[in-house]
Structure formats: structure tokens, C-alpha cells
Motif scaffolding. Structure first.
Motif, PDB file in Angstrom:
ATOM      1  N   VAL A  58      58.465 -10.681  -4.995  1.00  0.00           N
ATOM      2  CA  VAL A  58      57.842  -9.965  -6.116  1.00  0.00           C
ATOM      3  C   VAL A  58      57.157  -8.703  -5.598  1.00  0.00           C
ATOM      4  O   VAL A  58      57.221  -7.632  -6.210  1.00  0.00           O
ATOM      5  N   ALA A  59      56.519  -8.814  -4.443  1.00  0.00           N
ATOM      6  CA  ALA A  59      55.752  -7.704  -3.874  1.00  0.00           C
ATOM      7  C   ALA A  59      56.630  -6.524  -3.485  1.00  0.00           C
ATOM      8  O   ALA A  59      56.165  -5.377  -3.489  1.00  0.00           O
ATOM      9  N   THR A  60      57.876  -6.767  -3.150  1.00  0.00           N
ATOM     10  CA  THR A  60      58.767  -5.665  -2.758  1.00  0.00           C
ATOM     11  C   THR A  60      59.713  -5.255  -3.878  1.00  0.00           C
ATOM     12  O   THR A  60      60.497  -4.318  -3.701  1.00  0.00           O
ATOM     13  N   GLY A  61      59.665  -5.964  -5.013  1.00  0.00           N
ATOM     14  CA  GLY A  61      60.552  -5.633  -6.120  1.00  0.00           C
ATOM     15  C   GLY A  61      61.886  -6.334  -6.058  1.00  0.00           C
ATOM     16  O   GLY A  61      62.738  -6.138  -6.938  1.00  0.00           O
ATOM     17  N   ALA A  62      62.120  -7.175  -5.034  1.00  0.00           N
ATOM     18  CA  ALA A  62      63.396  -7.884  -4.924  1.00  0.00           C
ATOM     19  C   ALA A  62      63.540  -8.948  -5.998  1.00  0.00           C
ATOM     20  O   ALA A  62      64.655  -9.340  -6.345  1.00  0.00           O
ATOM     21  N   LEU A  63      62.415  -9.438  -6.530  1.00  0.00           N
ATOM     22  CA  LEU A  63      62.432 -10.466  -7.565  1.00  0.00           C
ATOM     23  C   LEU A  63      61.678  -9.963  -8.786  1.00  0.00           C
ATOM     24  O   LEU A  63      60.564  -9.445  -8.663  1.00  0.00           O
ATOM     25  N   ASP A  64      62.283 -10.099  -9.949  1.00  0.00           N
ATOM     26  CA  ASP A  64      61.643  -9.718 -11.205  1.00  0.00           C
ATOM     27  C   ASP A  64      60.947 -10.949 -11.766  1.00  0.00           C
ATOM     28  O   ASP A  64      61.582 -11.844 -12.325  1.00  0.00           O
ATOM     29  N   ALA A  65      59.638 -11.009 -11.598  1.00  0.00           N
ATOM     30  CA  ALA A  65      58.884 -12.188 -12.033  1.00  0.00           C
ATOM     31  C   ALA A  65      58.940 -12.381 -13.540  1.00  0.00           C
ATOM     32  O   ALA A  65      58.763 -13.498 -14.029  1.00  0.00           O
ATOM     33  N   ASN A  66      59.196 -11.313 -14.298  1.00  0.00           N
ATOM     34  CA  ASN A  66      59.304 -11.459 -15.749  1.00  0.00           C
ATOM     35  C   ASN A  66      60.477 -12.355 -16.141  1.00  0.00           C
ATOM     36  O   ASN A  66      60.463 -12.993 -17.190  1.00  0.00           O
ATOM     37  N   ILE A  67      61.493 -12.408 -15.275  1.00  0.00           N
ATOM     38  CA  ILE A  67      62.657 -13.243 -15.535  1.00  0.00           C
ATOM     39  C   ILE A  67      62.449 -14.651 -14.982  1.00  0.00           C
ATOM     40  O   ILE A  67      62.812 -15.641 -15.609  1.00  0.00           O
ATOM     41  N   ASP A  68      61.834 -14.753 -13.806  1.00  0.00           N
ATOM     42  CA  ASP A  68      61.760 -16.033 -13.107  1.00  0.00           C
ATOM     43  C   ASP A  68      60.489 -16.831 -13.403  1.00  0.00           C
ATOM     44  O   ASP A  68      60.415 -18.002 -13.032  1.00  0.00           O
ATOM     45  N   GLU A  69      59.491 -16.228 -14.032  1.00  0.00           N
ATOM     46  CA  GLU A  69      58.254 -16.964 -14.286  1.00  0.00           C
ATOM     47  C   GLU A  69      58.441 -17.987 -15.409  1.00  0.00           C
ATOM     48  O   GLU A  69      59.364 -17.897 -16.220  1.00  0.00           O
ATOM     49  N   VAL A  70      57.525 -18.960 -15.445  1.00  0.00           N
ATOM     50  CA  VAL A  70      57.540 -20.012 -16.459  1.00  0.00           C
ATOM     51  C   VAL A  70      56.258 -19.903 -17.284  1.00  0.00           C
ATOM     52  O   VAL A  70      55.157 -19.930 -16.729  1.00  0.00           O
ATOM     53  N   GLY A  71      56.387 -19.758 -18.589  1.00  0.00           N
ATOM     54  CA  GLY A  71      55.221 -19.712 -19.463  1.00  0.00           C
ATOM     55  C   GLY A  71      54.714 -21.125 -19.723  1.00  0.00           C
ATOM     56  O   GLY A  71      55.462 -21.985 -20.200  1.00  0.00           O
ATOM     57  N   TYR A  72      53.451 -21.384 -19.413  1.00  0.00           N
ATOM     58  CA  TYR A  72      52.909 -22.741 -19.540  1.00  0.00           C
ATOM     59  C   TYR A  72      52.932 -23.239 -20.982  1.00  0.00           C
ATOM     60  O   TYR A  72      53.199 -24.424 -21.227  1.00  0.00           O
ATOM     61  N   ARG A  73      52.648 -22.371 -21.934  1.00  0.00           N
ATOM     62  CA  ARG A  73      52.561 -22.835 -23.331  1.00  0.00           C
ATOM     63  C   ARG A  73      53.912 -23.314 -23.854  1.00  0.00           C
ATOM     64  O   ARG A  73      53.998 -24.347 -24.532  1.00  0.00           O
ATOM     65  N   ALA A  74      54.964 -22.590 -23.551  1.00  0.00           N
ATOM     66  CA  ALA A  74      56.287 -23.034 -23.983  1.00  0.00           C
ATOM     67  C   ALA A  74      56.713 -24.277 -23.212  1.00  0.00           C
ATOM     68  O   ALA A  74      57.311 -25.202 -23.768  1.00  0.00           O
ATOM     69  N   HIS A  75      56.386 -24.309 -21.927  1.00  0.00           N
ATOM     70  CA  HIS A  75      56.775 -25.441 -21.100  1.00  0.00           C
ATOM     71  C   HIS A  75      56.069 -26.724 -21.532  1.00  0.00           C
ATOM     72  O   HIS A  75      56.689 -27.796 -21.591  1.00  0.00           O
ATOM     73  N   CYS A  76      54.780 -26.644 -21.859  1.00  0.00           N
ATOM     74  CA  CYS A  76      54.041 -27.848 -22.243  1.00  0.00           C
ATOM     75  C   CYS A  76      54.558 -28.405 -23.573  1.00  0.00           C
ATOM     76  O   CYS A  76      54.595 -29.617 -23.783  1.00  0.00           O
ATOM     77  N   HIS A  77      54.977 -27.520 -24.475  1.00  0.00           N
ATOM     78  CA  HIS A  77      55.542 -27.976 -25.748  1.00  0.00           C
ATOM     79  C   HIS A  77      56.822 -28.773 -25.510  1.00  0.00           C
ATOM     80  O   HIS A  77      57.072 -29.794 -26.174  1.00  0.00           O
ATOM     81  N   ARG A  78      57.608 -28.333 -24.551  1.00  0.00           N
ATOM     82  CA  ARG A  78      58.874 -29.005 -24.253  1.00  0.00           C
ATOM     83  C   ARG A  78      58.657 -30.356 -23.572  1.00  0.00           C
ATOM     84  O   ARG A  78      59.371 -31.324 -23.838  1.00  0.00           O
ATOM     85  N   TRP A  79      57.626 -30.448 -22.712  1.00  0.00           N
ATOM     86  CA  TRP A  79      57.500 -31.629 -21.864  1.00  0.00           C
ATOM     87  C   TRP A  79      56.351 -32.567 -22.242  1.00  0.00           C
ATOM     88  O   TRP A  79      56.060 -33.520 -21.512  1.00  0.00           O
TER      89      TRP A  79
END
Length: 442
Positions: A58-79
Motif C-alpha cells: 500500500v505504501a508504494t502504490g503496488a496495492l490498491d487498498a480501496n479494492i482489497d480492504e474489507v468494510g467491517y459493517r458489511a462484513h458483520c451483516h454477512r457473518w
């Protein structure tokens, strides 16, 4: 103010910390119990989850955290668990409550007041931060990679400085350089050093035609006798050679005594000029603003736990991950603060919570070291596989090592999303790596 308490007083399990261990545990508990007779609450200061071993990308721009991150609110609803955005301020073991600090917005205006959350069982997994060991100037003059926000800030600063140097070159300054000093020769420091050269190579595709890796001056500083002390010496030496081949100046056997606004000062008297300074040496438990006086901690601020991962002073409170100090019987050193340890601890705490609620004896945590792998960006991957994976120890490099390295993250995706969605995300990630830009520049 009291936190979430249900009228029927369900069995309430509170997990503080949504890192690898905390999120995997919340997923397991939610999948097992749902919300009918159990209230599973995850408390986390951030609103999204990014796997911490990937922050250097993320720090060098090799990974786009907007794509790979997990939103807790959506995740908790699912699980089947609940998510509360907040920061732990203390534990009241006598009242069986955790104290959560006020939640404020970026202007300082209060969103949620300080409150308490009741628990029947509490799991502390709030993680660690980089330890600067009180080095003068480190906190004020260095970047750290403990969160996505810090990684984003480093990336913005890096790209801006590359643009500055590119412009200076166009104006005739042939000596313009981006000088970067990294303190710490562990996995984070080594992986970041290599990833910087990948970023420099990619910048030529995005308007910086006169900029390339020759404009980078990266220095990696390690106080110990060699980099990657957790790996066998032969593998560490291979990584050392690969870094030097890329252009990294590796300095070992001397520590940093002071950090200034433009340099690192070393114990041997050397001065290393640096436009960008990053500290990645050592970890300690994340500091808690309030009190944990009811619980035993060590000098690094970690919670001392029994082999069952229960805290030594309260059997209803478990601790796992980087904030836990677990020394298993027959071993001299605690379990290392690594992602694979956090993953294994989450499985043990899950099993012990189920056993505790059924009044059955708890099981001891058994740490299985599956080896260590270090990715030198797209250039190489080195490491060793150990234990049940190969029936011993095996040094690995190249494509095999890269495959296993990526598999660790894929296992995490499956653990928090399940096999169907986890596998789909793995496929999407493979496609994104080939169709999206090589660097995230904004």
C-alpha cells in the motif's frame, strides 16, 4: 453511558481489535452461533480491514487498498456479529465491562460519547505498533507502517518527492535523487526496500519519463549482525545479495542513535542523508490510553497469557495476536508476533470459547511454525518452509516461494469470507493484477 445490552441478556462475547486474529475469530463465532442466543461484538478503531503484512505494498502504490480492504459493517451483516467503531480505553474486570473512548470526527466533534460494553467473555486482540525504542527524533521525523492511513501518507510523500526530483532533472539537475532510509532489517523493511524499486520502474509509465530506479538511493539499516534474523543465515544472505543487486545499500551491525529532519545518525558515527525516513524496527503492544491494571503485562506492554490464551488474572479474558505474550511450556521465548501465529491463536480461542460455554476443559495453544517467507517484490521471494508443511525444514526461492507467500494471504481471505467468496476474490485479485494500473498514484 452503557454500551449494547440486550433485554434477554444473550451470552455476550466482545472482541477488541479487528486485525487478522480478531476478524477471523468474529467470523468463526458469527458463523457458528449467529445472533439468536449470542451477541458477538467486534470493537475496532478503523472502519475497514487491510491485512497488515501487505501495508508495505500500500505504501508504494503496488496495492490498491480501496479494492482489497474489507468494510467491517458489511462484513458483520454477512457473518452474524455486530461492529462498533471505537477505541479501547480500559478494562473493568470486576464489572465485566470494557471502556470505549469517545468517537470524534476529523473536526474534533463528538460522534459517540465514552461508553461501556458488557461482556461475558472478552477477547483482546488490539495488535501492536512499531517500537522506536525512544530514539530521539524518530517519532517526529520518521514514517511508520502500522495502519493504512500511515501507508497512504508515505505513498503520497514518496510520489510527491519523485515528481520533485523528476522536475529538477528536467531543469538540468543531473544529481537529483530520492534518498530513502529504512530502519529495521526484518520482513517489513526488506520487503519495502525491494518494493520501492518496483515503484520506481513503474513511474516511467505514468508521465515521469526521465525518472527510473537509478534516481533512488535506498539505505536499509539493521542494528543486528544481519538482516532477516528470523530466517536461516543462508536465506538471509541470499536476500541481502538480491537487495544489493537492486541497488539497496545495506548497513548492518550498527543502530540509529538519532533521527533528524534530513538524516539518520548511527552509533558508529556515520550520518546517512535521507529525504524520506521510515522506522520498521521492533514492535510493542498498542498503547492503551486508560487502564489495564487488572491484567498482567510485560515490559513491552503485552498481556501475559496462559497456554490456553486466557489472561493470567482473569479466566474470562483471552488475549491473542501481537498484544499477547504467550510462552509455551518447554520454550524460552514467547510465540513470535507473526500473522501465522495470530491465525492459529484465533482458532484456539474459538475452540476454548466454545468449550468454556459448555463447561468443558480448555485446550492449550500449540504453535506450529510453518516457516518464513519474504517477498522482494516482483524480483524474487525467499524463505523456508518448516514443520508439518514439509516434514522438516526446506529453503525455497523463486516461483515456489512466491506461490506459498501469496497462499498465506489467500488463506486469510478464505478465513474471513468463506470458500465461495474467498475463492472469487482470489480470482478477481488475479485479474486486477493484470488489468489495473501497476501503481496507485492517488
Amino acid at each position: 453511558m452503557r454500551g449494547p445490552v440486550k433485554p434477554d441478556l444473550k451470552t455476550q462475547i466482545v472482541i477488541v481489535g479487528g486485525g487478522a486474529a480478531g476478524l477471523e475469530l468474529a467470523t468463526r463465532l458469527g458463523r457458528r452461533f449467529g445472533r439468536k442466543r449470542h451477541d458477538i461484538i467486534l470493537v475496532e478503531r478503523n472502519r475497514t480491514h487491510v491485512w497488515k503484512p501487505l501495508l508495505h505494498e500500500v505504501a508504494t502504490g503496488a496495492l490498491d487498498a480501496n479494492i482489497d480492504e474489507v468494510g467491517y459493517r458489511a462484513h458483520c451483516h454477512r457473518w452474524g456479529y455486530r461492529f462498533f467503531n471505537g477505541t479501547l480505553e480500559g478494562v473493568d474486570a470486576a464489572a465485566r465491562e470494557v471502556l470505549i473512548a469517545p468517537l470524534v470526527d476529523d473536526t474534533g466533534r463528538e460522534i459517540i460519547a465514552r461508553h461501556r460494553i458488557r461482556y461475558d467473555h472478552l477477547v483482546l486482540a488490539y495488535g501492536s505498533v512499531t517500537n522506536d525504542f525512544g530514539t530521539p527524533g524518530a517519532r517526529d521525523n520518521c514514517f511508520f507502517l502500522d495502519s493504512r492511513a500511515q501507508a497512504d501518507r508515505f505513498r503520497d510523500h514518496l510520489i510527491n518527492h519523485c515528481l520533485r526530483v523528476s522536475r529538477a532533472m528536467q531543469d538540468g539537475d543531473t544529481d537529483a535523487r530520492v534518498r530513502i532510509a529504512i530502519v529495521g532489517g526484518g520482513a517489513t523493511g526488506v520487503e519495502l526496500a525491494a518494493e520501492l524499486y518496483n515503484a520506481a520502474d513503474a513511474l516511467s509509465y505514468y508521465g515521469l519519463e526521465v525518472f527510473d530506479r537509478r534516481r533512488l538511493e535506498v539505505t536499509l539499516i539493521e542494528a543486528g549482525p544481519r538482516i532477516l534474523p528470523a530466517l536461516p543465515e543462508a536465506i538471509a544472505l541470499a536476500a541481502h545479495r538480491e537487495l544489493e543487486k537492486l541497488g539497496v545499500h545495506v548497513v548492518t551491525g550498527t543502530g540509529v542513535t538519532e533521527v533528524t529532519a534530513d538524516a539518520m545518525l548511527l552509533a558508529d558515527g556515520a550520518r546517512i542523508p535521507a529525504d524520506i525516513r521510515l522506522w520498521a524496527a521492533g514492535v510493542k503492544a498498542m498503547p492503551i490510553a486508560g487502564s489495564l491494571s487488572d491484567l498482567e503485562t510485560n515490559r513491552a506492554g503485552q498481556l501475559v497469557v496462559l497456554p490456553t490464551l486466557q489472561t493470567t488474572r482473569d479466566p474470562r479474558i483471552f488475549a491473542m495476536g501481537d498484544c499477547a505474550a504467550c510462552t509455551l511450556p518447554g520454550r524460552e521465548r514467547p510465540v513470535p508476533p507473526r500473522a501465522q501465529a495470530a491465525h492459529q491463536m484465533a482458532a484456539t480461542v474459538f475452540a476454548n470459547l466454545v468449550r468454556a460455554m459448555r463447561d468443558r476443559p480448555l485446550v492449550d495453544f500449540a504453535y506450529h511454525d510453518h516457516g518464513s517467507l519474504v517477498s522482494l517484490s516482483r524480483y524474487s521471494t525467499v524463505g523456508n518452509l518448516m514443520g508439518a508443511l514439509v516434514g522438516g525444514a526446506l529453503a525455497v526461492e523463486g516461483r515456489i516461494a512466491r506461490f506459498v507467500y501469496l497462499s498465506l494471504y489467500r488463506m486469510h481471505l478464505v478465513a474471513i469470507h468463506g470458500w465461495v467468496k474467498g475463492t472469487a476474490l482470489i480470482v478477481v485479485g488475479w485479474i486486477n493484477a493484470r488489468v489495473r494500473p501497476r501503481l496507485k498514484l492517488h
